[in-house]
Design a protein around this motif. Structure first.
Motif, short mmCIF file in Angstrom:
data_model
loop_
_atom_site.label_atom_id
_atom_site.label_comp_id
_atom_site.label_asym_id
_atom_site.label_seq_id
_atom_site.Cartn_x
_atom_site.Cartn_y
_atom_site.Cartn_z
N HIS A 501 0.86 -1.19 0.00
CA HIS A 501 0.00 0.00 0.00
C HIS A 501 0.89 1.24 0.00
CE1 HIS A 501 -3.78 1.95 0.24
NE2 HIS A 501 -3.63 2.43 1.46
N ALA A 502 0.95 1.93 -1.15
CA ALA A 502 1.90 3.04 -1.29
C ALA A 502 1.36 4.10 -2.24
CB ALA A 502 3.25 2.51 -1.78
N PRO A 503 0.29 4.80 -1.83
CA PRO A 503 -0.21 5.88 -2.69
C PRO A 503 0.84 6.97 -2.83
CG PRO A 503 -1.76 5.37 -0.90
CD PRO A 503 -0.48 4.69 -0.58
N CYS A 504 0.98 7.52 -4.03
CA CYS A 504 1.91 8.62 -4.23
C CYS A 504 1.43 9.46 -5.40
CB CYS A 504 3.34 8.13 -4.47
SG CYS A 504 3.58 7.29 -6.05
N GLN A 505 1.85 10.72 -5.43
CA GLN A 505 1.42 11.60 -6.50
C GLN A 505 2.43 11.59 -7.64
OE1 GLN A 505 1.20 15.78 -5.68
NE2 GLN A 505 0.05 16.22 -7.55
N VAL A 506 1.99 11.14 -8.81
CA VAL A 506 2.74 11.27 -10.06
C VAL A 506 1.71 11.74 -11.07
CG1 VAL A 506 4.22 10.16 -11.76
CG2 VAL A 506 4.21 9.31 -9.40
N PHE A 507 1.58 13.03 -11.25
CA PHE A 507 0.46 13.65 -11.98
C PHE A 507 -0.81 13.46 -11.16
CE2 PHE A 507 2.98 11.37 -15.30
CZ PHE A 507 3.79 12.43 -15.62
N THR A 508 -1.24 12.21 -11.05
CA THR A 508 -2.42 11.89 -10.26
C THR A 508 -1.98 11.00 -9.09
OG1 THR A 508 -2.79 10.02 -11.73
CG2 THR A 508 -4.03 12.04 -12.20
N LEU A 509 -2.94 10.59 -8.28
CA LEU A 509 -2.64 9.76 -7.12
C LEU A 509 -2.57 8.29 -7.55
CD1 LEU A 509 -2.20 9.84 -4.07
CD2 LEU A 509 -4.66 9.60 -3.78
N ARG A 510 -1.35 7.80 -7.72
CA ARG A 510 -1.13 6.45 -8.25
C ARG A 510 -0.64 5.49 -7.17
NH1 ARG A 510 2.48 7.12 -13.74
NH2 ARG A 510 0.95 8.14 -15.07
N PRO A 511 -0.75 4.17 -7.43
CA PRO A 511 -0.14 3.17 -6.54
C PRO A 511 1.35 3.04 -6.92
CG PRO A 511 -1.39 2.07 -8.25
CD PRO A 511 -1.57 3.54 -8.48
N GLN A 512 2.23 3.39 -6.02
CA GLN A 512 3.66 3.46 -6.33
C GLN A 512 4.23 2.13 -6.81
OE1 GLN A 512 6.03 5.00 -3.10
NE2 GLN A 512 7.97 4.54 -4.09
N HIS A 513 3.81 1.04 -6.18
CA HIS A 513 4.36 -0.28 -6.51
C HIS A 513 3.35 -1.18 -7.22
CE1 HIS A 513 7.71 0.97 -4.09
NE2 HIS A 513 6.96 1.07 -3.02
N GLY A 514 2.37 -0.59 -7.86
CA GLY A 514 1.37 -1.38 -8.56
C GLY A 514 0.20 -1.74 -7.65
N ALA A 515 -0.76 -2.47 -8.21
CA ALA A 515 -1.98 -2.83 -7.48
C ALA A 515 -2.28 -4.30 -7.73
CB ALA A 515 -3.14 -1.95 -7.93
N GLN A 516 -1.62 -5.18 -6.96
CA GLN A 516 -1.74 -6.62 -7.16
C GLN A 516 -2.96 -7.16 -6.41
OE1 GLN A 516 1.06 -5.07 -6.07
NE2 GLN A 516 2.32 -5.17 -7.91
N VAL A 517 -3.89 -7.76 -7.13
CA VAL A 517 -5.05 -8.39 -6.51
C VAL A 517 -5.15 -9.83 -7.01
CG1 VAL A 517 -6.30 -6.20 -6.38
CG2 VAL A 517 -6.70 -7.73 -8.31
N ILE A 518 -5.91 -10.63 -6.30
CA ILE A 518 -6.18 -12.01 -6.73
C ILE A 518 -7.64 -12.07 -7.18
CG2 ILE A 518 -6.31 -14.43 -6.04
CD1 ILE A 518 -4.10 -13.84 -4.01
N LEU A 519 -7.83 -12.39 -8.44
CA LEU A 519 -9.17 -12.52 -9.00
C LEU A 519 -9.68 -13.94 -8.78
CD1 LEU A 519 -8.62 -10.84 -12.50
CD2 LEU A 519 -9.78 -9.81 -10.54
N HIS A 520 -10.96 -14.06 -8.44
CA HIS A 520 -11.62 -15.36 -8.31
C HIS A 520 -12.84 -15.36 -9.22
CE1 HIS A 520 -9.19 -16.30 -4.75
NE2 HIS A 520 -9.50 -15.09 -4.29
N ARG A 521 -12.88 -16.28 -10.17
CA ARG A 521 -14.04 -16.36 -11.05
C ARG A 521 -15.27 -16.81 -10.27
NH1 ARG A 521 -13.17 -19.02 -16.88
NH2 ARG A 521 -15.37 -18.42 -16.89
N LEU A 522 -16.39 -16.22 -10.59
CA LEU A 522 -17.65 -16.58 -9.93
C LEU A 522 -18.42 -17.58 -10.79
CD1 LEU A 522 -18.77 -13.04 -8.69
CD2 LEU A 522 -17.72 -14.88 -7.35
#
Length: 522
Positions: A501-522
Motif C-alpha cells: 500500500h503506497a499511494p503517491c502523486q505522479v500527476f495523479t494519485l497512483r499506486p507506487q508499486h502497482g496494485a496486485q489483486v487475486i481474481l476469483h471467477r464466480l
C-alpha cells in the motif's frame, strides 16, 4: 574616431542589456519575493522564510522522497505519505487561520483551507485569478482547455462541452461495453483455473486508453498505443522538471533530457496530424461521423471543415489547437478513470463487505442483461462507493491558482504574484468537515447526496469545481460504473500478499508499486 564611437555605442548597448538582465533577475529572485513575503506577514499569515533561489523546493523533495521509501500499513490515512510537505506546513505555520504559506522557488504559495474562500477562488471568472502559466516543459506534455486562460479557455470550453452532454454519453455506451467485454474476456482466460494474481494498474491504463481512443477519436487502443506510450514518457520527463525551479532559457540547452523531450513532442504531433488527416479523409468520403470529440473539434477547424462549418476565424480552432486538445484527452482521459478504478478495486478488496453489497446491487439491477445508461444511474451503492473513494483518494491531491492583479479574498488582500494552493486531499480528510471518521471508508455518508453530507460547503471537489470543473467528470464516472459492474458480476477479488500500500502523486494519485489483486471467477 568613427570606429571608436561605434565601439562605444555597441559596448553601451551590451552593458545596458546586461544591467537590465541583472535587474530583472534581482526583481524576480529577490526584490519581488521579499515584497510579497512582507505583504503576507503584515496580514498575520505565517510561513517559511524565503530562501534564494529555490525557496522550499529542496525540502519538499526530501520530504516526499523520504515518505516514499516504505509502503504504509493498510489504512486510508494517506495524507502524510502523499503530501508530507503540505501536512508539515499546516502543522508548523497553520495556526488558527490554517493558511500557511510555503515557497515554490520565488513564488509564495498560500494554502487555503476555508471552504468559502475556496468557492470564491474556483468561481472567479476574471483575469485577476487564473491557473499559473505552465513552463515550456509542461506545454510539451499537455496544453489545451486544461491549461488555457481567459478568452481562449472560454472559447475552447464552449466547443468541447457538447462532447460530454448526456445524449453523447448515451451514444458512447456501446463503445464502453465493447471495451469492458474485451477486458473481462481477457481476465476470464487468465483466471481459467479459478484464481489469478494480477496487477490491475496497467490493466486499467490499457482499458481506459481503449475507451478514450474509441469514444473520443474513433480508433482503438492499439492504434493510439504509441501516443499513450510517448505521453507517459513525456509525463515522467515533465515531473522531473516540475520538481525544481524553471530558469527561463533552460529548455534550449542541448541536454539529453531536453533533446528527448523535443523528440517525443515532435513524434506525438506527427502521429496526431496523421490521425487528423485520416479522419478528415474518412469524413469527406462519409466513412466516419463527426459525432466524437475529434469530429467535433474538426467541425471548428477551418482547414478540415471543408467550408461546411460556417465558423469564423474568431471562434474557429487551428490545427495546432486541435492537436493540443487531442494530447490533453489522450492523457487526462486515460489517467483519471484508471486511478479511480484502481483505487476502487483496492478499497473494495480491503472492505469485502462493501464489495459484497455492490455485487448484490449490480446483480439485482442488471441480472444477466448488459448495463445501459439509465440502469447505471440506479446503482446507488456503487455511486456512494465511488464518491467515498474519490474523497479518500482524489485523482489530483491539490490545485494551484495564481493572482495576476491585486484582489481581496475573505479578509485578506493578496497582491499580484501570490499563488493559492487548494489542498483537496487535506480538505477531503479533515475531521473538521467530515467528522472523527474522516479517514475511514464509510460510503453511507453519501447516502443522501453530496450537498447533504457537506452541508453545502465546498469540501468535496475531486474534479475541481465552478467554471473550470472537469468537463469529463460524467464521462469518467459512467465509464467507471460500467467497468466495475461487469467486474463484480464475473469476479470476486482480494488483495494479493505481494501488494504494498503506497499511494503517491505522479500527476495523479497512483499506486507506487502497482496494485496486485487475486481474481476469483464466480
Amino acid at each position: 574616431m568613427a570606429l571608436a564611437f561605434v565601439c562605444w555605442c555597441w559596448w553601451s548597448v551590451v552593458a545596458a542589456a546586461a544591467m537590465a538582465a541583472v535587474w530583472r533577475s534581482a526583481e524576480w529572485l529577490w526584490l519581488r519575493p521579499r515584497r510579497l513575503e512582507r505583504a503576507l506577514l503584515a496580514q498575520g499569515l505565517r510561513g517559511s522564510p524565503y530562501r534564494l533561489p529555490y525557496g522550499d523546493i529542496k525540502d519538499m523533495k526530501n520530504l516526499v522522497s523520504e515518505a516514499r521509501k516504505k509502503p504504509m500499513p493498510l489504512s486510508h490515512r494517506i495524507v502524510p505519505r502523499v503530501v508530507p510537505q503540505l501536512q508539515r506546513a499546516l502543522d508548523l505555520y497553520g495556526g488558527n487561520r490554517k493558511m500557511p504559506f510555503i515557497w515554490f522557488g520565488p513564488y509564495p504559495r498560500v494554502m487555503i483551507m476555508d471552504p468559502e474562500i475556496i468557492k470564491d477562488i474556483l468561481s472567479h471568472k476574471s483575469d485577476q485569478l487564473e491557473k499559473p502559466k505552465s513552463n515550456p516543459y509542461g506545454r510539451l506534455l499537455v496544453s489545451g482547455v486544461a491549461a488555457y486562460v481567459g478568452k481562449k479557455w472560454a472559447k475552447h470550453r464552449r466547443i468541447i462541452n457538447p462532447a460530454f452532454h448526456v445524449e453523447k454519453l448515451k451514444g458512447m455506451m456501446p463503445a464502453f461495453s465493447a471495451c469492458c467485454e474485451e477486458l473481462i474476456n481477457k481476465w476470464e482466460v487468465l483466471a481459467s483455473k479459478g484464481s489469478y494474481e494480477l496487477n490491475i494498474w496497467p490493466e486499467f491504463q490499457s482499458f481506459t486508453g481503449d475507451v478514450i481512443s474509441r469514444t473520443a477519436f474513433g480508433s482503438s487502443y492499439k492504434e493510439g498505443q504509441r501516443i499513450f506510450e510517448l505521453q507517459m514518457e513525456q509525463g515522467v520527463l515533465h515531473m522531473q522538471a516540475a520538481q525544481t525551479l524553471y530558469v527561463p532559457g533552460l529548455r534550449f540547452l542541448p541536454t539529453q533530457k531536453n533533446r528527448r523531450r523535443n523528440e517525443v513532442h515532435k513524434e506525438v504531433v506527427l502521429l496526431l496530424k496523421r490521425l487528423i488527416e485520416q479522419r478528415e479523409s474518412a469524413i469527406r468520403s462519409r466513412e466516419a461521423s463527426t459525432n466524437d470529440l475529434l469530429g467535433l473539434l474538426l467541425e471548428f477547424n477551418p482547414t478540415h471543415s471543408n467550408g461546411c462549418g460556417n465558423h469564423s476565424k474568431e471562434i474557429g480552432l487551428t490545427t495546432e489547437d486541435v492537436i493540443e486538445e487531442c494530447k490533453l484527452f489522450y492523457f487526462a482521459g486515460q489517467e483519471t478513470t484508471a486511478v479511480l478504478l484502481t483505487w476502487t478495486m483496492i478499497v473494495l478488496s480491503m472492505h469485502p463487505d462493501w464489495q459484497h453489497r455492490a455485487r448484490e446491487e449490480v446483480l439485482h439491477v442488471f441480472g444477466q442483461s448488459k448495463p445501459d445508461f439509465e440502469s447505471l444511474s440506479r446503482l446507488k451503492i456503487m455511486n456512494m462507493i465511488l464518491h467515498e473513494v474519490l474523497r479518500l483518494y482524489p485523482p489530483g491531491p491539490f490545485l494551484i491558482r495564481q493572482i495576476y492583479k491585486e484582489m481581496r479574498l475573505g479578509e485578506f488582500n493578496f497582491p499580484a504574484g501570490i499563488q493559492l494552493l487548494l489542498p483537496v486531499i487535506l480538505i477531503h480528510h479533515s475531521t473538521e468537515f467530515w467528522g472523527e471518521d474522516a479517514e475511514e471508508f464509510y460510503p453511507e455518508r453519501f447516502a443522501e447526496g453530496v450537498s447533504k453530507v457537506t452541508k453545502n460547503q465546498l469540501v468535496f471537489f475531486p474534479f475541481s469545481w465552478g467554471p473550470r470543473i472537469c468537463p469529463g467528470q460524467s464521462f469518467a464516472l459512467t465509464e467507471a460504473k460500467m467497468c466495475l459492474a461487469e467486474i463484480l458480476r464475473r469476479f470476486s477479488f482480494e488483495l494479493s500478499p505481494s501488494y504494498a500500500h503506497a499511494p503517491c502523486q505522479v500527476f495523479t494519485l497512483r499506486p507506487q508499486h502497482g496494485a496486485q489483486v487475486i481474481l476469483h471467477r464466480l
